[in-house]
Structure formats: C-alpha cells, structure tokens
Scaffold this active site. Structure first.
Site, PDB file in Angstrom:
ATOM      1  N   ASP A   1      11.329  41.642  18.711  1.00 13.60           N
ATOM      2  CA  ASP A   1      12.361  41.794  17.689  1.00 13.60           C
ATOM      3  C   ASP A   1      13.507  42.611  18.271  1.00 13.60           C
ATOM      4  OD1 ASP A   1      10.126  43.661  17.600  1.00 13.60           O
ATOM      5  OD2 ASP A   1      11.142  44.669  15.972  1.00 13.60           O
TER       6      ASP A   1
ATOM      7  N   GLU B   1      10.748  52.973  26.628  1.00 14.17           N
ATOM      8  CA  GLU B   1      10.075  51.785  26.065  1.00 14.17           C
ATOM      9  C   GLU B   1      10.495  50.505  26.773  1.00 14.17           C
ATOM     10  OE1 GLU B   1      13.125  50.988  22.297  1.00 14.17           O
ATOM     11  OE2 GLU B   1      11.021  50.486  22.087  1.00 14.17           O
TER      12      GLU B   1
HETATM   13  O1  LIG Z   1      11.814  49.298  13.622  1.00 14.16           O
HETATM   14  C1  LIG Z   1      12.091  48.103  14.235  1.00 14.16           C
HETATM   15  C2  LIG Z   1      10.885  47.418  14.806  1.00 14.16           C
HETATM   16  O2  LIG Z   1      10.198  48.344  15.640  1.00 14.16           O
HETATM   17  C3  LIG Z   1       9.030  47.888  16.236  1.00 14.16           C
HETATM   18  O3  LIG Z   1       9.291  46.994  17.288  1.00 14.16           O
HETATM   19  C4  LIG Z   1       9.567  47.523  18.541  1.00 14.16           C
HETATM   20  O4  LIG Z   1       8.734  48.632  18.875  1.00 14.16           O
HETATM   21  C5  LIG Z   1       7.322  48.391  18.864  1.00 14.16           C
HETATM   22  C6  LIG Z   1       6.637  49.681  19.226  1.00 14.16           C
HETATM   23  O5  LIG Z   1       6.858  50.020  20.574  1.00 14.16           O
HETATM   24  C7  LIG Z   1       6.950  47.222  19.777  1.00 14.16           C
HETATM   25  O6  LIG Z   1       5.615  46.870  19.550  1.00 14.16           O
HETATM   26  C8  LIG Z   1       7.827  45.994  19.491  1.00 14.16           C
HETATM   27  O7  LIG Z   1       7.591  45.019  20.466  1.00 14.16           O
HETATM   28  C9  LIG Z   1       9.305  46.434  19.561  1.00 14.16           C
HETATM   29  O8  LIG Z   1      10.142  45.333  19.340  1.00 14.16           O
HETATM   30  C10 LIG Z   1       8.101  47.204  15.225  1.00 14.16           C
HETATM   31  O9  LIG Z   1       7.023  46.607  15.879  1.00 14.16           O
HETATM   32  C11 LIG Z   1       8.814  46.160  14.416  1.00 14.16           C
HETATM   33  O10 LIG Z   1       7.963  45.570  13.491  1.00 14.16           O
HETATM   34  C12 LIG Z   1       9.950  46.881  13.705  1.00 14.16           C
HETATM   35  O11 LIG Z   1      10.585  45.999  12.854  1.00 14.16           O
END
Ligand SMILES: OC[C@H]1O[C@H](O[C@H]2O[C@H](CO)[C@@H](O)[C@H](O)[C@H]2O)[C@H](O)[C@@H](O)[C@@H]1O
Length: 572
Positions: free
Chosen positions: A319, A521
C-alpha cells in the site's frame, strides 16, 4: 466473525463489511478534528486511532461534543489540546517495554560466517535493536480492553517500529527470521502463538493487532514462520498446536471473496486467490486522507468501491503502488480486487507445501495428501495463468469481462500485466520453481534486464508515482525472497546474482545506519545509503523487518574479512 452485507451500489461494489468498533469511529472524529485544528504539518492520522480513553466512551464523547467550534467548524487548538490531555492517553501507552527473555548481548555462535570486524560490530548493534522493539500488553489494557484499539495478545511482541506500534502479520515472518539468527527462539515462538490466537478469535490473522485492522489480513506467511522455527528448534508441540489454525486460515484465503476460478487457454479450470478486504469506507488509520483522495470521485458508490480497493491494497502489504492502478499515477484508479496477484498465489503455494510438511511431522496423512494435491494444482495454475515465457516472469493477471456460462473467468493473454514488478519474481522463492534450471535461467536474465535491479537493491516497480511501493523504493522482504530464491537454485549464475544483491543491500543498510543511526522500513535503491520516501508518512525507523533481513542474510551469506563494507567513503 461478525459480518454484515454492504448495500449494493453497483454490480462492482460487492462484498462483505466487518463493522468497526464505536471507539474506532470516535477516534476517527478526533483525527478529523486534529487535522482541522492543527493542519497538515507534522500530522499523522494513525496517531489518533492509536490513542486510548481515560474514562468510558460515552463520557468522553459527551465532553468532545461540548467543545467549542470556530465559524469554520474546527475546534480551537487550545481546547483540543486540553481535551486530548484530559480524556485521552498517548498512542504508545498500551504496549509497555519488556526485556526479551532470551536476549543476550552476544549470542553463542552468532553469525559465524561474518569475518569482517566492522560488519560484525554493526550486526551486534542490529541484534541489540530487538530490545527497542520488544513490548508486552500493559495490565491496564488487559483490565479495560474496551478503552483501547489495541488487540491484547498473551505473549510479548516485537513491533514493526516507529508509527507501527503494534504487531504486523507479514512483517513478523522477517522479524522471526532475524530472531532465529539472534537465537531468540522463545520470542519467535511467542509471536507465532499470538498470531494463532488471532486466527482462533477472528478466523484469519489480522493485518495488524488493532481493532481497525480487523477487516483484512496480510500476505499469509504463518505456516512459513512455523516451518522456520521448527527447523531450528524441533518443537513438535508448536506444530501440533498450530495446525488447526493453519487449516482455518487456508480456508479464509481459498473461499468466498478471496477465491477466483479461471479457465486457461486449453479449457482447464484453476482456483486462485486475490486480495479482498471486508471494508468499504476510509481506513480508520488514514480516514482523513482517504476521504480527501476519494473526494475526486463522483458518487458514494464509486467512493465505496475505491475504499475497498485501498483496504485490499493494504491487505496485499503493497500500500500503495502503481501495481494496482488502472491508470498510474492516479491513486483513485486502484483496482486491487480486479487483479490475481502472483505473490499471493506463490505464498499460498508455499502454505500448501508447508502445511503438508508440518502435517507429515505429526503423522496426519490425510492433511498431507490434501495439501500436496492442492500444491500440485496451484503450481499448474501459476504456470498456466501467470507465467510468461517470453518475458521470463510470472505476471499479475487483470480479471477481464470474459466469462464462461458458469461465471468462470476466461484467461486471455492481453490481461497479463506486462509491467515488471519485483513481485513477478517471488515464485522463485519456492523450491518447485527454483529447482527448475531452465525456468531459473530465464528468470535471472529477465531480472538482470528488467531495470528493477539498482545499485542498492531491487526496486518494487519501475514507475515513480510518489507512492511508497513504487520506484525508487526497495523493501526488505522483497530483497530477501528474491535473494533466497536465487541462492537456493542449482545454477551458478543465479547464486552469483544472489550474492551480488546481498552485498548491495547490506551495504546500503550499513551506510544509512552509520550516517543516521537507524534502520529503515524501506530504502531508495538508486543510491547506497539512502532511505526510502513517498506515501503519506515520513520514513519509519527501527525497523523490524529491515533488522530481520540483515541478520538472516548475514547468517547465510556472511561477510569476508577483506570485503570493504562502506565503498562510499572515498567518493564523498
Ligand atoms: O497506515 C498505513 C498502512 O500502514 C501499514 O502498511 C505499511 O506498513 C506495514 C508495517 O511495516 C507493512 O506491513 C506494509 O507492507 C506497509 O505498506 C499497514 O499494513 C496498512 O494496512 C496501513 O494502511
């Protein structure tokens, strides 16, 4: 699972919705008020839905409703400050620090193949970062869960890092890979037991352990985590305890809205899966931003569909990205549910193989037979639907409008997405594919010529749309899966490429760490030592899966004494 049907706007806006909690709905209002009062500078939407209540919800709502409003409807900043201070706890008060039970500053036989002293010293620092990310649920949450959006978990957790103050599903796989390199077996097992408990409670592993993540999952890697832990510890009890949950999770991904039947060019039917969130409103952790983006859309029906597509992209872990867009860089054309994704189906093939392996350990022959057959079917489907021999990549498939009389999609060559994404190489992670030299040779050449391979690693895509899963960002999990796939192959050229990417990736993590003191990240793969950007929040540090990937790679590939780690030194 508490599911309600959404109203039908059009034939495309279909699917279930899992209602969120009144607390989340209230905190979204606080988020909106904060944006109106404080403005965009330094604003992080997620902060507000991670706050908790000091008293019960009705008293808090009553006080909030009584706050004064200016002519434009916003709450004066001072009044909002006072309200937040009086009624809400900070976003990080629900999980408290806990020393991991199995952490030692220098584990025995730690990364034996790392011979270079500078790299070794840094790896020990990365190892020590597990302490910064270790948390347990506070007693107050356990006593008053209704005041919190955090979902209480029994065992200590390793959070993803920074604004990600909770457990994430697919992040946990790479966190566990790093913990295993750090010999922190108890912590790793605790994480798996927590994820199993989410399946017991919800029927699937949530995107993350928050009430507002309950409408979707994330890339399914729980079985893979258990296999990795079993291979190190031989813990059969963990396998036995987890198997029923894995069967439930398998059903979640292979039924209902996630399941798609498609007929190949020869007339054979295949069952594959897609991402499909059970939600059609703004994501609470980003609701102010999602509604602003959706304001460009003409009506509520299109908005609802867009919200579902955004949440489904979040389910994919990517995302957001041009990978899901009909017309890049327009985010409102995100159409995740219309795509059969290569990586999800590779993960499910891995799940089938892993569950068969685990069932065999406990002597359940009927599960072994069922999952072995399922894996053979999916392997065939991946070859028929995704593989493109000319490109030497597995390609995402756009679901078109052509159906058989039984409403089964008909495969057509033009619907394969011919753009190169890093996810097109994920099937190589699976032994069934990397053990085939002819396929691997093509994939290696394709990766080398794709443009994705950059000086500091593999980019997610080739499009620079400003979204965080697009160019020039490269993400730790993607590097790791492709490197492992290449390294497991019997081909010398594939193994050489794996080593080359390891060196690029370790170097960029090291140089960024030495410059800034942090692990990130995501990284900008065009320059050694540059961290990633894009999306709607600042670069996050900490960071669970970055640490995990570095430790796992150093464990497997090591670092020779005479190989310089920082080659940017002379250039600067
Ligand atoms: O708040 C926005 C989004 O944040 C997360 O996605 C991002 O961080 C995660 C944790 O490191 C990772 O798993 C993911 O691949 C990243 O894109 C969350 O998972 C999303 O649902 C949320 O909308």
């Amino acid at each position: 699972m508490n599911m309600i049907k959404s109203e039908t706007c059009t034939s495309t806006n279909k699917g279930p919705v899992i209602p969120t909690t009144p607390l989340v709905i209230f905190l979204e209002k606080v988020q909106e008020a904060a944006l109106q009062s404080y403005g965009y500078k330094g604003f992080d939407a997620k902060l507000y839905v991670d706050m908790s209540l000091k008293q019960n919800l009705s008293a808090t709502v009553e006080a909030f409703n009584k706050l004064p409003r200016t002519v434009n409807g916003s709450i004066p900043t001072h009044d909002l400050d006072v309200f937040i201070g009086k009624y809400l706890n900070g976003a990080d008060e629900d999980l408290v620090y806990v020393e991991p039970v199995d952490f030692v500053a220098e584990p025995e036989v730690f990364l034996p193949k790392v011979k270079n002293s500078e790299v070794r010293a840094w790896a020990l620092e990365v190892h020590s970062l597990w302490k910064n990310l270790s948390r347990k649920v506070s007693d107050h949450v356990l006593e008053n869960p209704e005041l919190y959006t955090l979902i209480p978990l029994k065992n200590p957790v390793i959070i993803a890092g920074s604004r990600y103050r909770e457990v994430y599903y697919w992040d946990s796989y790479w966190i566990i890979r790093g913990l295993l390199a750090s010999k922190m077996y108890e912590t790793a097992k605790g994480i798996v037991s927590n994820l199993v408990s989410l399946i017991d409670q919800f029927g699937y592993v949530l995107n993350g352990a928050r009430a507002y993540y309950s409408n979707r999952s994330q890339p399914p890697l729980l079985a893979a985590m258990i296999v990795e832990i079993y291979n190190r510890t031989g813990d059969l009890d963990l396998v036995r305890r987890s198997l029923p949950a894995l069967l439930k999770e398998y059903h979640f991904w292979n039924s209902g809205i996630h399941k798609v039947t498609i007929q190949d060019a020869q007339g054979s039917n295949h069952s594959l899966s897609r991402y499909y969130a059970m939600w059609n409103e703004p994501r609470p952790e980003s609701s102010t931003i999602d509604s602003k983006t959706a304001s460009k859309l003409p009506n509520i029906c299109e908005k609802r569909q867009f919200y579902r597509e955004l949440a489904s992209a979040a389910e994919s872990g990517w995302d957001f990205s041009s990978r899901w867009m009909r017309n890049e860089p327009d985010l409102t054309t995100t159409s995740t549910t219309s795509i059969l994704p290569v990586d999800l189906n590779a993960f499910l093939l891995k799940m089938e193989l892993d569950v068969a392996f685990l069932a065999n350990l406990v002597g359940d022959t009927s599960i072994v037979a069922r999952f072995t057959e399922a894996s053979q079917n999916r392997q065939r489907a991946i070859n028929c639907i995704f593989w493109n021999a000319e490109m030497g990549q597995w390609l995402d498939y756009w679901l078109g409008n052509s159906y058989t009389s039984e409403d089964i999609y008909k495969w057509e060559d033009i619907h394969q997405n011919k753009k190169s994404f890093a996810s097109n190489f994920v099937p190589l992670w699976i032994e069934l594919f990397n053990s085939d030299d002819i396929t691997t040779r093509k994939v290696v050449q394709s990766l080398e010529n794709s443009g994705l391979l950059q000086p500091a690693g593999i980019a997610g895509t080739l499009s620079n749309t400003g979204q965080q899963w697009d160019f020039p960002n490269g993400w730790p999990p993607i590097q790791h899966m492709i490197i492992e796939g290449l390294a497991r192959s019997g081909l010398e050229e594939a193994r050489a490429l794996a080593k080359d990417i390891v060196i690029r990736w370790i170097r960029t993590n090291y140089v960024a760490y030495k410059k800034t003191g942090a692990m990130y990240e995501k990284y900008d793969v065009t320059k050694c030592g540059a961290y990633g950007g894009g999306g709607v929040y600042v670069a996050q540090t900490g960071f669970g899966w970055a640490n995990g990937v570095v430790l796992a790679l150093l464990e497997e590939f090591g670092w020779p004494e005479d190989l310089k780690i920082d080659t940017t030194e002379q250039a600067e």
